[in-house]
Scaffold this motif. Structure first.
Motif, PDB file in Angstrom:
ATOM      1  N   ARG A 127      -9.897  -4.556  -9.666  1.00  0.00           N
ATOM      2  CA  ARG A 127     -10.949  -4.776 -10.672  1.00  0.00           C
ATOM      3  C   ARG A 127     -11.358  -3.498 -11.404  1.00  0.00           C
ATOM      4  O   ARG A 127     -11.837  -3.538 -12.523  1.00  0.00           O
ATOM      5  N   LYS A 128     -11.180  -2.361 -10.744  1.00  0.00           N
ATOM      6  CA  LYS A 128     -11.554  -1.083 -11.347  1.00  0.00           C
ATOM      7  C   LYS A 128     -10.406  -0.453 -12.147  1.00  0.00           C
ATOM      8  O   LYS A 128     -10.529   0.667 -12.641  1.00  0.00           O
ATOM      9  N   GLY A 129      -9.282  -1.182 -12.230  1.00  0.00           N
ATOM     10  CA  GLY A 129      -8.142  -0.678 -12.987  1.00  0.00           C
ATOM     11  C   GLY A 129      -7.231   0.244 -12.209  1.00  0.00           C
ATOM     12  O   GLY A 129      -6.283   0.814 -12.758  1.00  0.00           O
ATOM     13  N   ARG A 130      -7.506   0.407 -10.924  1.00  0.00           N
ATOM     14  CA  ARG A 130      -6.660   1.264 -10.084  1.00  0.00           C
ATOM     15  C   ARG A 130      -5.399   0.504  -9.685  1.00  0.00           C
ATOM     16  O   ARG A 130      -5.447  -0.702  -9.422  1.00  0.00           O
ATOM     17  N   ILE A 131      -4.285   1.222  -9.623  1.00  0.00           N
ATOM     18  CA  ILE A 131      -3.022   0.596  -9.215  1.00  0.00           C
ATOM     19  C   ILE A 131      -2.925   0.639  -7.688  1.00  0.00           C
ATOM     20  O   ILE A 131      -2.989   1.713  -7.083  1.00  0.00           O
ATOM     21  N   ILE A 132      -2.791  -0.531  -7.077  1.00  0.00           N
ATOM     22  CA  ILE A 132      -2.705  -0.646  -5.626  1.00  0.00           C
ATOM     23  C   ILE A 132      -1.476  -1.468  -5.252  1.00  0.00           C
ATOM     24  O   ILE A 132      -0.847  -2.091  -6.110  1.00  0.00           O
ATOM     25  N   GLY A 133      -1.135  -1.488  -3.968  1.00  0.00           N
ATOM     26  CA  GLY A 133      -0.044  -2.336  -3.511  1.00  0.00           C
ATOM     27  C   GLY A 133       0.831  -1.669  -2.465  1.00  0.00           C
ATOM     28  O   GLY A 133       0.653  -0.496  -2.124  1.00  0.00           O
ATOM     29  N   TYR A 134       1.759  -2.440  -1.973  1.00  0.00           N
ATOM     30  CA  TYR A 134       2.681  -1.993  -0.926  1.00  0.00           C
ATOM     31  C   TYR A 134       3.464  -0.752  -1.370  1.00  0.00           C
ATOM     32  O   TYR A 134       3.533   0.248  -0.658  1.00  0.00           O
ATOM     33  N   ASP A 135       4.059  -0.837  -2.562  1.00  0.00           N
ATOM     34  CA  ASP A 135       4.851   0.293  -3.059  1.00  0.00           C
ATOM     35  C   ASP A 135       3.997   1.534  -3.294  1.00  0.00           C
ATOM     36  O   ASP A 135       4.461   2.660  -3.095  1.00  0.00           O
ATOM     37  N   VAL A 136       2.768   1.326  -3.725  1.00  0.00           N
ATOM     38  CA  VAL A 136       1.857   2.459  -3.969  1.00  0.00           C
ATOM     39  C   VAL A 136       1.558   3.175  -2.655  1.00  0.00           C
ATOM     40  O   VAL A 136       1.555   4.414  -2.597  1.00  0.00           O
ATOM     41  N   TRP A 179      -0.129  -5.925   3.484  1.00  0.00           N
ATOM     42  CA  TRP A 179       0.138  -6.507   2.169  1.00  0.00           C
ATOM     43  C   TRP A 179       0.809  -7.871   2.195  1.00  0.00           C
ATOM     44  O   TRP A 179       0.689  -8.637   1.232  1.00  0.00           O
ATOM     45  N   PHE A 180       1.522  -8.210   3.270  1.00  0.00           N
ATOM     46  CA  PHE A 180       2.259  -9.478   3.293  1.00  0.00           C
ATOM     47  C   PHE A 180       1.685 -10.508   4.266  1.00  0.00           C
ATOM     48  O   PHE A 180       1.962 -11.699   4.132  1.00  0.00           O
ATOM     49  N   VAL A 181       0.909 -10.065   5.233  1.00  0.00           N
ATOM     50  CA  VAL A 181       0.338 -10.982   6.220  1.00  0.00           C
ATOM     51  C   VAL A 181      -1.151 -11.199   5.941  1.00  0.00           C
ATOM     52  O   VAL A 181      -1.616 -12.323   5.748  1.00  0.00           O
ATOM     53  N   ASP A 182      -1.900 -10.109   5.906  1.00  0.00           N
ATOM     54  CA  ASP A 182      -3.336 -10.169   5.598  1.00  0.00           C
ATOM     55  C   ASP A 182      -3.505 -10.126   4.075  1.00  0.00           C
ATOM     56  O   ASP A 182      -3.029  -9.196   3.423  1.00  0.00           O
ATOM     57  N   THR A 183      -4.143 -11.126   3.497  1.00  0.00           N
ATOM     58  CA  THR A 183      -4.271 -11.174   2.034  1.00  0.00           C
ATOM     59  C   THR A 183      -5.692 -10.879   1.544  1.00  0.00           C
ATOM     60  O   THR A 183      -6.115 -11.344   0.481  1.00  0.00           O
TER      61      THR A 183
END
Length: 273
Positions: A56-65, A262-266
């Motif tokens: 929501r704050k425009g930050r890039i997040i995720g598994y690859d990050v 990232w893949f189990v807990d959403t």
């Protein structure tokens, strides 16, 4: 005696020549340049759940990050994310806009002609998200191969390649983003959407709940890997050793921790825009 001296000199020069060649290769290595600059530049395209997306704050997040953060930390350098459209991401790497692609990229023979890949860090497959209207008519992916059906995929991704390869009779429509492509199915303008299994599984349980059916049997075997420019054995060696470390460490298994996150807990879905 003279022969021995000449032989010794030849050996000396040969060793020095090989040493100088090794030094030159190291100086040219992307790894050495990253260490000199103190920055690791990573190319990826936000919008591919759960690998890379904006909160929501425009930050890039995720598994690859998170993988990229761990990589930069292991190198002792800062991380710089370079957002790049996926259909131009290989060109961005080749022109030096960033040092490496960490973007859920599938190893393919066609891509491998232009770039080198590390060992896989994750293996996925393409699956189908089906509009619930067709649940009784379409029991498996092969039933989609009919001219009366419309299949969507993201332009430039493996889903597009797979759709065109497996469904010769259906109409294939491509879009710039996953969101646009899957929205066509949600809105009843298309029958099905082809994409990577993790993305489809998460979308089906979130925005697609009660509206889409996930045909979760993978159509393909797709190893995901880091991509780098060709002719860089030092960087490739470092990356493969980094992967082995995060996968095999028995005390802190980062690979397993990030998979669970990232893949189990959403819970991270609550942070998205």
């Amino acid at each position: 005696m003279l022969k021995k001296i000449l032989l010794g000199l030849l050996t000396f020069f040969a060793i020095n020549s090989l040493y100088a060649e090794d030094i030159n290769l190291w100086k040219k290595s992307t790894l050495n340049k990253i260490l000199d600059k103190g920055v690791l530049k990573v190319g990826l395209e936000p919008g591919y759940m759960p690998f890379e997306m904006k909160d929501r704050k425009g930050r890039i997040i995720g598994y690859d990050v998170d993988i990229a953060k761990a990589m930069a930390k292991a190198m002792g350098v800062k991380l710089e994310i370079v957002p790049t459209a996926f259909d131009g991401i290989i060109a961005g790497l080749l022109t030096g806009k960033f040092d490496i692609i960490i973007a859920g990229m599938t190893i393919t023979q066609q891509r491998n002609l232009k770039i080198n890949f590390s060992d896989p860090y994750l293996v996925v497959g393409q699956t189908v998200l089906l509009n619930k209207e067709f649940e009784q008519k379409i029991k498996s992916a092969k039933d989609l191969d009919d001219k009366k059906y419309v299949i969507t995929a993201k332009l430039g991704q493996t889903g597009e390649i797979v759709a065109k390869k497996f469904f010769k009779n259906a109409k294939i429509n491509t879009f710039d983003t996953e969101a646009e492509a899957v929205a066509e199915v949600l809105n009843g303008k298309a029958t099905a959407f082809i994409n990577d299994q993790p993305y489809n599984a998460i979308f089906a349980d979130d925005k697609g709940k009660g509206k889409l059916v996930h045909l979760d049997k993978p159509l393909t075997y797709e190893p995901l890997a880091f991509a780098i420019r060709k002719g860089d054995p030092d960087f490739l060696n470092w990356l493969n050793n980094f992967l082995r470390q995060i996968k095999e460490d028995k005390v802190v298994n980062l690979h397993e921790i990030l998979y669970q996150k990232w893949f189990v807990d959403t819970k991270w879905l609550d942070k998205l825009q």
